[in-house]
Design a protein around this motif. Structure first.
Motif, PDB file in Angstrom:
ATOM      1  N   VAL A  98       0.876  -1.170   0.000  1.00  6.79           N
ATOM      2  CA  VAL A  98       0.000   0.000   0.000  1.00  6.79           C
ATOM      3  C   VAL A  98       0.913   1.219   0.000  1.00  6.79           C
ATOM      4  CG1 VAL A  98      -0.240   0.017   2.544  1.00  6.79           C
ATOM      5  CG2 VAL A  98      -1.958   1.126   1.153  1.00  6.79           C
ATOM      6  N   ARG A  99       0.544   2.220  -0.818  1.00  6.55           N
ATOM      7  CA  ARG A  99       1.374   3.432  -0.900  1.00  6.55           C
ATOM      8  C   ARG A  99       0.608   4.544  -0.196  1.00  6.55           C
ATOM      9  NH1 ARG A  99       2.653   7.244  -5.138  1.00  6.55           N
ATOM     10  NH2 ARG A  99       4.776   7.983  -4.744  1.00  6.55           N
ATOM     11  N   VAL A 100       1.259   5.159   0.771  1.00  5.76           N
ATOM     12  CA  VAL A 100       0.537   6.148   1.581  1.00  5.76           C
ATOM     13  C   VAL A 100       1.365   7.410   1.753  1.00  5.76           C
ATOM     14  CG1 VAL A 100      -0.607   4.335   2.915  1.00  5.76           C
ATOM     15  CG2 VAL A 100       1.455   5.351   3.808  1.00  5.76           C
TER      16      VAL A 100
ATOM     17  N   ILE B  27       9.192  -3.257   7.232  1.00  6.74           N
ATOM     18  CA  ILE B  27       8.049  -3.591   6.373  1.00  6.74           C
ATOM     19  C   ILE B  27       7.847  -2.511   5.305  1.00  6.74           C
ATOM     20  CG2 ILE B  27       6.873  -5.066   8.071  1.00  6.74           C
ATOM     21  CD1 ILE B  27       4.957  -2.686   8.587  1.00  6.74           C
ATOM     22  N   CYS B  28       8.790  -1.570   5.223  1.00  4.71           N
ATOM     23  CA  CYS B  28       8.689  -0.518   4.199  1.00  4.71           C
ATOM     24  C   CYS B  28       9.560  -0.909   3.015  1.00  4.71           C
ATOM     25  CB  CYS B  28       9.176   0.820   4.750  1.00  4.71           C
ATOM     26  SG  CYS B  28       8.141   1.409   6.081  1.00  4.71           S
ATOM     27  N   VAL B  29       9.023  -0.725   1.805  1.00  3.73           N
ATOM     28  CA  VAL B  29       9.806  -1.137   0.633  1.00  3.73           C
ATOM     29  C   VAL B  29      10.276   0.047  -0.217  1.00  3.73           C
ATOM     30  CG1 VAL B  29       8.854  -3.463   0.482  1.00  3.73           C
ATOM     31  CG2 VAL B  29       7.699  -1.608  -0.700  1.00  3.73           C
ATOM     32  N   ALA B  30       9.678   1.205  -0.062  1.00  3.19           N
ATOM     33  CA  ALA B  30      10.123   2.368  -0.841  1.00  3.19           C
ATOM     34  C   ALA B  30       9.754   3.664  -0.130  1.00  3.19           C
ATOM     35  CB  ALA B  30       9.482   2.338  -2.224  1.00  3.19           C
TER      36      ALA B  30
ATOM     37  N   ASP C  64      -3.212   7.232  16.561  1.00  7.99           N
ATOM     38  CA  ASP C  64      -2.817   8.478  15.901  1.00  7.99           C
ATOM     39  C   ASP C  64      -1.358   8.513  15.469  1.00  7.99           C
ATOM     40  OD1 ASP C  64      -5.347   9.394  16.096  1.00  7.99           O
ATOM     41  OD2 ASP C  64      -5.039  10.558  17.922  1.00  7.99           O
ATOM     42  N   LEU C  65      -0.651   7.412  15.648  1.00  7.53           N
ATOM     43  CA  LEU C  65       0.732   7.364  15.146  1.00  7.53           C
ATOM     44  C   LEU C  65       0.699   7.510  13.632  1.00  7.53           C
ATOM     45  CD1 LEU C  65       2.043   4.366  17.229  1.00  7.53           C
ATOM     46  CD2 LEU C  65       2.929   6.694  17.336  1.00  7.53           C
ATOM     47  N   THR C  66       1.634   8.281  13.094  1.00 12.15           N
ATOM     48  CA  THR C  66       1.644   8.488  11.647  1.00 12.15           C
ATOM     49  C   THR C  66       2.731   7.632  10.984  1.00 12.15           C
ATOM     50  OG1 THR C  66       3.233  10.294  11.793  1.00 12.15           O
ATOM     51  CG2 THR C  66       0.899  10.885  11.937  1.00 12.15           C
ATOM     52  N   VAL C  67       2.506   7.355   9.713  1.00  5.21           N
ATOM     53  CA  VAL C  67       3.493   6.579   8.957  1.00  5.21           C
ATOM     54  C   VAL C  67       4.836   7.323   8.939  1.00  5.21           C
ATOM     55  CG1 VAL C  67       4.070   5.783   6.629  1.00  5.21           C
ATOM     56  CG2 VAL C  67       1.793   5.344   7.571  1.00  5.21           C
ATOM     57  N   GLY C  68       4.785   8.639   8.721  1.00  8.20           N
ATOM     58  CA  GLY C  68       6.025   9.429   8.678  1.00  8.20           C
ATOM     59  C   GLY C  68       6.805   9.324   9.973  1.00  8.20           C
TER      60      GLY C  68
ATOM     61  N   VAL D  31       5.319   6.634   1.265  1.00 10.90           N
ATOM     62  CA  VAL D  31       5.975   5.399   1.705  1.00 10.90           C
ATOM     63  C   VAL D  31       5.188   4.229   1.122  1.00 10.90           C
ATOM     64  CG1 VAL D  31       6.703   4.038   3.706  1.00 10.90           C
ATOM     65  CG2 VAL D  31       6.520   6.519   3.924  1.00 10.90           C
ATOM     66  N   GLU D  32       5.916   3.249   0.621  1.00  7.33           N
ATOM     67  CA  GLU D  32       5.243   2.028   0.168  1.00  7.33           C
ATOM     68  C   GLU D  32       5.492   0.963   1.225  1.00  7.33           C
ATOM     69  OE1 GLU D  32       6.062   1.370  -3.981  1.00  7.33           O
ATOM     70  OE2 GLU D  32       5.394  -0.714  -3.815  1.00  7.33           O
ATOM     71  N   ILE D  33       4.402   0.388   1.728  1.00 11.26           N
ATOM     72  CA  ILE D  33       4.513  -0.550   2.854  1.00 11.26           C
ATOM     73  C   ILE D  33       3.939  -1.902   2.442  1.00 11.26           C
ATOM     74  CG2 ILE D  33       4.055  -0.801   5.338  1.00 11.26           C
ATOM     75  CD1 ILE D  33       3.025   2.065   5.342  1.00 11.26           C
ATOM     76  N   GLN D  34       4.568  -2.969   2.940  1.00 12.04           N
ATOM     77  CA  GLN D  34       4.032  -4.313   2.670  1.00 12.04           C
ATOM     78  C   GLN D  34       2.663  -4.478   3.319  1.00 12.04           C
ATOM     79  OE1 GLN D  34       6.603  -7.203   4.456  1.00 12.04           O
ATOM     80  NE2 GLN D  34       8.372  -6.460   3.327  1.00 12.04           N
ATOM     81  N   ILE D  35       1.834  -5.320   2.693  1.00 11.32           N
ATOM     82  CA  ILE D  35       0.572  -5.693   3.334  1.00 11.32           C
ATOM     83  C   ILE D  35       0.440  -7.210   3.330  1.00 11.32           C
ATOM     84  CG2 ILE D  35      -0.775  -3.581   2.991  1.00 11.32           C
ATOM     85  CD1 ILE D  35      -1.887  -4.809   0.432  1.00 11.32           C
ATOM     86  N   VAL D  36      -0.404  -7.714   4.209  1.00  9.72           N
ATOM     87  CA  VAL D  36      -0.645  -9.161   4.243  1.00  9.72           C
ATOM     88  C   VAL D  36      -2.164  -9.386   4.268  1.00  9.72           C
ATOM     89  CG1 VAL D  36       1.504  -9.744   5.482  1.00  9.72           C
ATOM     90  CG2 VAL D  36      -0.553  -9.157   6.785  1.00  9.72           C
ATOM     91  N   PRO D  37      -2.621 -10.557   3.867  1.00 10.92           N
ATOM     92  CA  PRO D  37      -4.070 -10.792   3.911  1.00 10.92           C
ATOM     93  C   PRO D  37      -4.582 -10.707   5.354  1.00 10.92           C
ATOM     94  CG  PRO D  37      -2.968 -12.506   2.642  1.00 10.92           C
ATOM     95  CD  PRO D  37      -1.888 -11.702   3.297  1.00 10.92           C
ATOM     96  N   ALA D  38      -5.762 -10.096   5.503  1.00 13.77           N
ATOM     97  CA  ALA D  38      -6.341  -9.955   6.854  1.00 13.77           C
ATOM     98  C   ALA D  38      -7.421 -11.003   7.041  1.00 13.77           C
ATOM     99  CB  ALA D  38      -6.954  -8.571   7.002  1.00 13.77           C
ATOM    100  N   LEU D  39      -7.407 -11.674   8.174  1.00 12.34           N
ATOM    101  CA  LEU D  39      -8.522 -12.564   8.505  1.00 12.34           C
ATOM    102  C   LEU D  39      -9.373 -11.853   9.557  1.00 12.34           C
ATOM    103  CD1 LEU D  39      -6.651 -15.999   8.530  1.00 12.34           C
ATOM    104  CD2 LEU D  39      -7.827 -14.858   6.660  1.00 12.34           C
ATOM    105  N   ARG D  40     -10.558 -12.400   9.807  1.00 14.98           N
ATOM    106  CA  ARG D  40     -11.528 -11.637  10.629  1.00 14.98           C
ATOM    107  C   ARG D  40     -11.180 -11.550  12.107  1.00 14.98           C
ATOM    108  NH1 ARG D  40     -17.546 -13.303   9.993  1.00 14.98           N
ATOM    109  NH2 ARG D  40     -17.856 -11.580  11.456  1.00 14.98           N
TER     110      ARG D  40
END
Ligand SMILES: Cc1cc2nc3c(=O)[nH]c(=O)nc-3n(C[C@H](O)[C@H](O)[C@H](O)COP(=O)(O)OP(=O)(O)OC[C@H]3O[C@@H](n4cnc5c(N)ncnc54)[C@H](O)[C@@H]3O)c2cc1C
Ligand SMILES: NC(=O)C1=CN([C@@H]2O[C@H](COP(=O)(O)OP(=O)(O)OC[C@H]3O[C@@H](n4cnc5c(N)ncnc54)[C@H](OP(=O)(O)O)[C@@H]3O)[C@@H](O)[C@H]2O)C=CC1
Ligand SMILES: CC(C)=CCC[C@@H](C)[C@H]1CC[C@H]2C3=C(CC[C@]12C)[C@@]1(C)CC[C@H](O)C[C@@H]1CC3
Length: 510
Positions: free
Chosen positions: A127-129, A182-185, A157-161, A223-232
C-alpha cells in the motif's frame, strides 16, 4: 504597612497557586472529561475531511501537486539563504512524542498536507501512503478490504512518517522486525528541492539511512509498505506465569516456534507475575469465546489480561481490528493516571464511547503543574535490548523504578546497515515502562541516566520519542552514525537539517 500588604498579597497569591496546582493535579479528570467531547469533534472533523476528499476522488490524483508544493517550499528556503534548518510544520502538540519540540519555534517549517492513502496493489502486496496517514486510518481502510499491515503499531494516531523516521514495534515484530523493515520504498524531497524515489536497489545508502533519521535527511512525502491478507479474528491464548524465569522461558519457547505464532506479547504485573499472550489470525470464531474488546463498555485490555492471573490459561477470539488497537482505549495503562475511575462499569457504559481522550489534546491542554508532575513522578521509556538480557533487564527496571504493568514485545532485528547495526540477525525485546515509579527516591534524570547506561552496556537502543539524557558521545555510541554521516555529507544536509541528536536530546524538548 505597604510592605506588609504586599507580603500578604504574595502569600495569598502563593496559596491560590498552591490550591490551583492541587486542583489541576488531583482533579485533572474534570478537565479531561471536558476534553472527551472535544476529542470526538476533532475526530469527526478529520473524518468528514477524508470523506469529502474521497467523494471528489481527488486524493491520489493530487499527490504530485502536493509534493511539488513541498519542493517549492524547500526551494524558497534556499532562495532565502537557508539561514535556519528545516523541519516539518506539524504542530508539536499533535505528535505522539512525549514532549514539545523547541526547534519548531525557530526553524523554517515546511507544510506537508499529505494525509491520504494513495494506492493499494494486491499484486505487489503493498500500500502506498502519504506520511500523515495514521494507523487508525490505515486499519479502517485496509481491514475491510481483506488486507492489513504485517503489524500495526499502537496508538491510533501514530503516523506513517513518524514511524518511519522514528520507529514502530508491535506483537508481530518478532517475525517482521521494526516498522522500517516492512517498508519497501520511500519518496523524499531532498535539501536541494529534488524529489527522489528510494528503494533498497535504487539507492541502498539512503534507503537504510532514512529510518531513525528523524527527518534530518529529507522530507518524506510517500511510503510504500508491505501488506498481508487480513482474517476476521485473532485467536488469542493467555498463559499466566508465576515467576520471571517462567516468563522468560515461555517467551523463548514461543520465539523458537516462530512461524506458529503471528503475535507474541507479555504483560508483567510484578516481577514474578505476568501473562504471556500468543495469537494467530483466523477466519472463523468459536462464538462462545468471542470477545469484542474494542467495544467501549468493555474493560481496559490490560485489566482484562490481569484477570487471567486468577482464572488461569484461556483462549479468546477477538475481531482483528479490536486486537490491533487493544491498548488504544487505555493508552496502554496511562489512562488510569488521567481518568482514575475510567474502568468503572458505570463510567464505561455512560462515557466509554467518548474515550480515549486524544493524546494531542491532552498534550495541548497540559498545564505547567501537570507537566511538572509528569516530569518528577512519572516515567515513559521504551528500551530495546537483546532477548538474552531480558531477565536482567526486568530485574534492573524493578530495582530502579518498579513500574507495572511492564510491556514485553519481542522483535527481530536483522543485520542491516543503518543506525541499529548488529553483527548478525538477532532477537531483541522492547521493554515498555509507562507509569508512576513504585520505588522511593525516583529522580527522573539520574534514574533515566542509569537505565540508559544499562541499555548501552547490554548493546541495546533507546526509543527516542521519550526523554533521552544521553550525551552526544553516548548517543553516537548507541546508534551507529557511519552510514548516516556519509549520506548527510552526500546530500548536503548540514545547513538544511540538524543532526538527529539535536532534535531528540532533552535540551531540544520541553
Ligand atoms: C487505495 C484506496 C483508494 C480509495 N479510494 C476511494 C475513493 O476514491 N472513494 C471512496 O469513497 N473511497 C475510497 N477508498 C476507501 C474505501 O472505499 C473504504 O475505505 C472502504 O471501502 C471502507 O469503507 P467504509 O465506508 O466501510 O469505511 P469508512 O468508515 O468510511 O472509512 C474508513 C476510515 O478510513 C479512512 N480512510 C479510508 N481510506 C482512506 C484514504 N485513502 N485516505 C485517507 N483516509 C482514508 C476514513 O476516513 C475512515 O476513517 C479507497 C481506499 C483505498 C485503499
Ligand atoms: N507502538 C509504537 O511503536 C509507538 C511508537 N511511538 C513513537 O512515536 C513517534 C511517532 O509519532 P508521530 O506523532 O507519528 O511522529 P512525530 O510527528 O513525532 O515525528 C517523529 C519524527 O519524525 C519526523 N517526521 C515525521 N514525518 C516526517 C516527514 N514526512 N518528513 C520528515 N520527517 C518527518 C519528525 O520531524 P519534525 O520534528 O521535523 O516534525 C520527528 O522528528 C515515533 O518516534 C515512534 O517511535 C510512540 C508510541 C508507540
Ligand atoms: C508501545 C510504545 C513503543 C510506546 C507507547 C508509549 C505511550 C504509552 C506514550 C506515547 C505518548 C505518551 C503520552 C502520554 C502518555 C504515554 C504515551 C501515550 C500522555 C497522554 C500522558 C499525560 C500527559 O499530560 C500528556 C502525554 C502525551 C504523550
Amino acid at each position: 504597612m505597604a510592605a506588609k500588604k504586599h507580603e500578604t498579597e504574595v502569600e495569598g497569591g502563593g496559596r491560590f497557586d498552591a490550591v490551583l496546582e492541587h486542583i489541576l493535579i488531583h482533579y485533572r479528570w474534570v478537565f479531561v472529561l471536558l476534553l472527551l467531547p472535544l476529542s470526538l469533534v476533532y475526530d469527526a472533523l478529520l473524518y468528514v475531511r477524508t470523506w469529502v476528499v474521497f467523494q471528489l476522488s481527488s486524493a491520489p490524483g493530487k499527490h504530485a501537486l502536493k509534493v511539488q508544493r513541498v519542493a517549492d517550499q524547500v526551494k524558497q528556503w534556499k532562495a532565502e539563504g537557508g539561514r535556519v534548518p528545516m523541519c516539518t510544520a506539524r504542530p508539536t502538540w499533535q505528535t505522539m512524542s512525549f514532549r514539545h519540540s523547541n526547534y519548531k519555534k525557530t526553524f523554517f517549517t515546511v507544510n506537508l498536507n499529505l494525509v491520504d492513502i494513495l494506492e493499494l496493489s494486491a499484486e505487489k502486496r503493498t500500500v502506498r501512503v502519504e506520511p500523515l496517514v495514521t494507523m487508525g486510518q490505515l486499519t479502517a481502510t485496509l481491514d475491510p478490504l481483506g488486507w492489513t499491515l504485517p503489524f500495526v503499531p499502537e496508538l491510533d494516531d501514530l503516523t506513517v512518517g513518524g514511524l518511519v523516521m522514528g520507529t514502530g514495534v508491535e506483537t508481530s515484530s518478532h517475525k517482521y522486525g521494526l516498522f522500517q523493515h516492512i517498508c519497501v520504498a520511500y519518496e523524499l524531497v531532498l535539501a536541494d528541492g529534488s524529489t527522489v524515489q528510494v528503494t533498497k536497489e535504487s539507492d541502498p545508502d539512503l534507503f537504510y539511512a532514512v529510518p531513525w533519521s528523524y527527518g534530518t535527511l529529507g522530507l518524506l512525502t510517500a511510503v510504500e509498505i508491505q501488506i498481508v491478507p487480513a482474517l476476521r479474528f485473532v485467536k488469542l491464548q493467555y498463559d499466566p506465569v508465576h515467576s520471571l524465569d517462567e516468563a522468560v522461558a515461555a517467551i523463548n519457547r514461543l520465539l523458537a516456534l516462530q512461524d506458529n505464532n503471528e503475535f507474541v506479547e507479555a504483560l508483567m504485573f510484578s516481577k514474578d507475575e505476568g501473562v504471556v499472550m500468543t495469537g494467530n489470525m483466523v477466519s472463523c470464531a468459536d462464538w462462545g469465546k468471542l470477545n469484542e474488546i474494542g467495544r467501549c463498555y468493555k474493560p481496559w485490555f490490560f485489566e482484562h489480561v490481569r484477570t487471567f492471573l486468577k482464572t488461569g490459561p484461556a483462549v479468546e477470539y477477538i475481531p482483528l481490528r479490536d486486537y490491533q488497537h487493544r491498548h488504544s482505549r487505555s493508552l496502554f495503562w496511562e489512562i488510569k493516571e488521567i481518568i482514575p475511575f475510567g474502568n468503572n462499569v458505570l463510567f464505561r457504559y455512560l462515557f466509554g464511547w467518548m474515550t480515549p481522550p486524544k493524546v494531542s489534546l491532552l498534550k495541548l491542554t497540559q498545564t505547567q503543574a501537570v507537566k511538572k508532575l509528569y516530569e518528577n513522578n512519572h516515567i515513559i521509556q521504551d528500551m530495546l535490548v537483546p532477548i538474552e538480557t531480558l531477565k536482567d533487564a526486568v530485574l534492573f527496571f524493578d530495582k530502579e523504578v518498579e513500574v507495572y504493568p511492564l510491556w514485553l514485545c519481542p522483535f527481530r532485528l536483522p543485520s542491516e546497515p543503518g543506525m541499529l547495526q548488529v553483527p548478525k540477525d538477532s532477537m531483541y525485546v522492547d521493554i515498555g515502562v509507562y507509569g508512576v515509579p513504585g520505588k522511593q527516591g525516583f529522580q527522573p534524570k539520574e534514574t533515566t541516566r542509569r537505565i540508559e547506561a544499562f541499555v548501552a552496556k547490554a548493546k541495546g537502543f533507546q526509543m527516542l520519542y521519550a526523554d533521552t539524557y544521553t550525551t552526544r558521545e553516548e548517543f553516537r555510541k548507541m546508534f551507529n552514525h557511519s552510514l548516516y554521516d556519509k549520506v548527510r555529507a552526500r546530500l548536503k544536509c548540514e545547513k538544511a537539517f540538524p543532526e538527529v541528536y539535536d532534535k531528540v536530546c532533552r535540551k531540544a524538548r520541553d
